[in-house]
Design a protein around this motif. Structure first.
Motif, PDB file in Angstrom:
ATOM      1  N   LEU A  80     -78.579 -27.415 -31.867  1.00  0.00           N
ATOM      2  CA  LEU A  80     -79.695 -27.232 -31.466  1.00  0.00           C
ATOM      3  C   LEU A  80     -80.492 -28.301 -30.582  1.00  0.00           C
ATOM      4  N   ALA A  81     -80.306 -29.635 -30.978  1.00  0.00           N
ATOM      5  CA  ALA A  81     -81.000 -30.588 -30.315  1.00  0.00           C
ATOM      6  C   ALA A  81     -80.288 -31.138 -28.955  1.00  0.00           C
ATOM      7  N   TYR A  82     -79.002 -30.896 -29.121  1.00  0.00           N
ATOM      8  CA  TYR A  82     -78.302 -31.476 -27.838  1.00  0.00           C
ATOM      9  C   TYR A  82     -77.750 -30.392 -26.706  1.00  0.00           C
ATOM     10  N   GLY A  83     -77.663 -29.182 -27.491  1.00  0.00           N
ATOM     11  CA  GLY A  83     -77.341 -28.002 -26.660  1.00  0.00           C
ATOM     12  C   GLY A  83     -75.742 -27.857 -26.125  1.00  0.00           C
ATOM     13  N   GLY A  84     -74.949 -28.556 -26.817  1.00  0.00           N
ATOM     14  CA  GLY A  84     -73.729 -28.577 -26.377  1.00  0.00           C
ATOM     15  C   GLY A  84     -72.830 -27.571 -27.114  1.00  0.00           C
ATOM     16  N   ALA A  85     -71.345 -27.734 -27.034  1.00  0.00           N
ATOM     17  CA  ALA A  85     -70.706 -26.497 -27.418  1.00  0.00           C
ATOM     18  C   ALA A  85     -70.588 -26.793 -28.951  1.00  0.00           C
ATOM     19  N   ALA A  86     -70.092 -25.784 -29.576  1.00  0.00           N
ATOM     20  CA  ALA A  86     -70.059 -25.712 -31.229  1.00  0.00           C
ATOM     21  C   ALA A  86     -69.027 -26.601 -31.631  1.00  0.00           C
ATOM     22  N   ASP A  87     -67.963 -26.898 -30.901  1.00  0.00           N
ATOM     23  CA  ASP A  87     -66.978 -27.805 -31.210  1.00  0.00           C
ATOM     24  C   ASP A  87     -67.094 -29.272 -30.721  1.00  0.00           C
ATOM     25  N   MET A  88     -68.362 -29.430 -30.276  1.00  0.00           N
ATOM     26  CA  MET A  88     -68.605 -30.952 -29.605  1.00  0.00           C
ATOM     27  C   MET A  88     -68.637 -32.040 -30.733  1.00  0.00           C
ATOM     28  N   TRP A  89     -69.009 -31.550 -32.166  1.00  0.00           N
ATOM     29  CA  TRP A  89     -69.265 -32.523 -32.874  1.00  0.00           C
ATOM     30  C   TRP A  89     -67.912 -32.477 -33.876  1.00  0.00           C
ATOM     31  N   LYS A  90     -66.816 -31.980 -33.558  1.00  0.00           N
ATOM     32  CA  LYS A  90     -65.654 -31.705 -34.492  1.00  0.00           C
ATOM     33  C   LYS A  90     -65.348 -33.428 -34.837  1.00  0.00           C
ATOM     34  N   ASP A  91     -65.199 -34.232 -34.023  1.00  0.00           N
ATOM     35  CA  ASP A  91     -64.636 -35.437 -34.298  1.00  0.00           C
ATOM     36  C   ASP A  91     -65.641 -36.332 -35.178  1.00  0.00           C
ATOM     37  N   TYR A  92     -67.080 -35.913 -35.013  1.00  0.00           N
ATOM     38  CA  TYR A  92     -68.103 -36.791 -35.897  1.00  0.00           C
ATOM     39  C   TYR A  92     -68.246 -36.464 -37.015  1.00  0.00           C
ATOM     40  N   ILE A  93     -68.277 -35.052 -37.132  1.00  0.00           N
ATOM     41  CA  ILE A  93     -68.802 -34.232 -38.473  1.00  0.00           C
ATOM     42  C   ILE A  93     -67.540 -33.707 -38.998  1.00  0.00           C
ATOM     43  N   HIS A  94     -66.412 -33.546 -38.308  1.00  0.00           N
ATOM     44  CA  HIS A  94     -65.128 -33.001 -39.095  1.00  0.00           C
ATOM     45  C   HIS A  94     -65.522 -31.479 -39.183  1.00  0.00           C
ATOM     46  N   ILE A  95     -66.154 -30.669 -38.429  1.00  0.00           N
ATOM     47  CA  ILE A  95     -66.466 -29.491 -38.766  1.00  0.00           C
ATOM     48  C   ILE A  95     -65.904 -28.559 -37.490  1.00  0.00           C
ATOM     49  N   GLY A  96     -65.149 -27.533 -37.908  1.00  0.00           N
ATOM     50  CA  GLY A  96     -64.766 -26.640 -36.805  1.00  0.00           C
ATOM     51  C   GLY A  96     -65.534 -25.919 -36.241  1.00  0.00           C
ATOM     52  N   GLU A  97     -65.342 -25.227 -34.980  1.00  0.00           N
ATOM     53  CA  GLU A  97     -66.073 -24.489 -34.271  1.00  0.00           C
ATOM     54  C   GLU A  97     -66.809 -23.228 -34.934  1.00  0.00           C
ATOM     55  N   THR A  98     -66.077 -22.528 -35.492  1.00  0.00           N
ATOM     56  CA  THR A  98     -66.524 -21.510 -36.329  1.00  0.00           C
ATOM     57  C   THR A  98     -67.353 -21.685 -37.523  1.00  0.00           C
ATOM     58  N   THR A  99     -67.201 -22.584 -38.168  1.00  0.00           N
ATOM     59  CA  THR A  99     -67.917 -23.008 -39.269  1.00  0.00           C
ATOM     60  C   THR A  99     -69.409 -23.721 -38.541  1.00  0.00           C
ATOM     61  N   ALA A 100     -69.338 -24.291 -37.520  1.00  0.00           N
ATOM     62  CA  ALA A 100     -70.258 -24.738 -36.830  1.00  0.00           C
ATOM     63  C   ALA A 100     -71.399 -23.768 -36.355  1.00  0.00           C
ATOM     64  N   LEU A 101     -70.596 -22.775 -35.836  1.00  0.00           N
ATOM     65  CA  LEU A 101     -71.409 -21.748 -35.471  1.00  0.00           C
ATOM     66  C   LEU A 101     -72.231 -20.813 -36.481  1.00  0.00           C
ATOM     67  N   GLN A 102     -71.479 -20.669 -37.493  1.00  0.00           N
ATOM     68  CA  GLN A 102     -71.839 -19.980 -38.618  1.00  0.00           C
ATOM     69  C   GLN A 102     -73.081 -20.796 -39.260  1.00  0.00           C
ATOM     70  N   CYS A 103     -72.938 -22.228 -39.348  1.00  0.00           N
ATOM     71  CA  CYS A 103     -73.869 -22.864 -39.835  1.00  0.00           C
ATOM     72  C   CYS A 103     -75.455 -22.942 -39.030  1.00  0.00           C
ATOM     73  N   MET A 104     -74.898 -22.895 -37.603  1.00  0.00           N
ATOM     74  CA  MET A 104     -76.156 -22.724 -36.776  1.00  0.00           C
ATOM     75  C   MET A 104     -76.864 -21.533 -37.249  1.00  0.00           C
ATOM     76  N   LYS A 105     -76.237 -20.486 -37.073  1.00  0.00           N
ATOM     77  CA  LYS A 105     -76.751 -19.254 -37.343  1.00  0.00           C
ATOM     78  C   LYS A 105     -77.774 -19.033 -38.514  1.00  0.00           C
ATOM     79  N   PHE A 106     -76.935 -19.664 -39.714  1.00  0.00           N
ATOM     80  CA  PHE A 106     -77.621 -19.523 -41.024  1.00  0.00           C
ATOM     81  C   PHE A 106     -78.613 -20.420 -41.002  1.00  0.00           C
TER      82      PHE A 106
END
Length: 163
Positions: free
Chosen positions: A99-125
């Motif tokens: 939400l803050a940086y407006g990047g793609a959902a998989d943008m943070w996979k290397d930093y947070i170690h979280i996949g694109e689908t899980t990141a999208l689900q987290c943002m929606k929730f």
């Protein structure tokens, strides 16, 4: 005439002799001076006083990890396959960063170690939770007082936005 030439040579030889004697005397004196200086005991020069703070090695990273583990770490949950699930901090961080940086959902996979689908689900929730909590306060029709406040702040009328 030969006498004159002879006396000139004698004077020249006498001059060279004097120069050599003076040069030898000078070099002897200089050598003795340097030798005397070298044989004198050396007095150590005092070092300048420098006040330094004592450095204590503290492992700040390990201390932080211990504090976090002792007071804030939750017991790891596992998904249906028995693998460790992402922590609440990882999920919230993924949602807030999207939400803050407006990047793609998989943008943070290397930093947070979280996949694109899980990141999208987290943002929606996360967004559904924010809407549910703050709906009554912030997702309502404007009141006349709200319109007055907005007009006072912006210095113009809001037109047909319900005011």
């Amino acid at each position: 005439m030969s006498n004159a030439g002879g006396s000139g040579e004698d004077a020249e030889e006498e001059f060279e002799w004097q120069v050599l004697e003076e040069l030898e005397a000078y070099t002897t004196r200089e050598a003795e001076r340097l030798l005397e200086r070298a044989l004198q005991p050396r007095v150590p020069r005092p070092r300048p006083v420098v006040h330094r703070r004592a450095v204590t090695d503290r492992d700040h990273v390990a201390a932080h990890q211990r504090l976090y583990d002792d007071y804030f770490a939750e017991q790891p949950r596992h998904d249906v396959a028995g693998r460790p699930d992402h922590s609440a901090i990882q999920k919230c961080t993924a949602a807030i960063r999207q939400l803050a940086y407006g990047g793609a959902a998989d943008m943070w996979k290397d930093y947070i170690h979280i996949g694109e689908t899980t990141a999208l689900q987290c943002m929606k929730f996360f967004c559904h939770g924010v809407i549910k909590i703050f709906r009554d306060r912030y997702l309502r029709s404007l009141t006349p007082e709200d319109c007055q406040d907005l007009m006072r702040c912006t210095g113009r009328s809001m037109g047909s936005r319900g005011c």
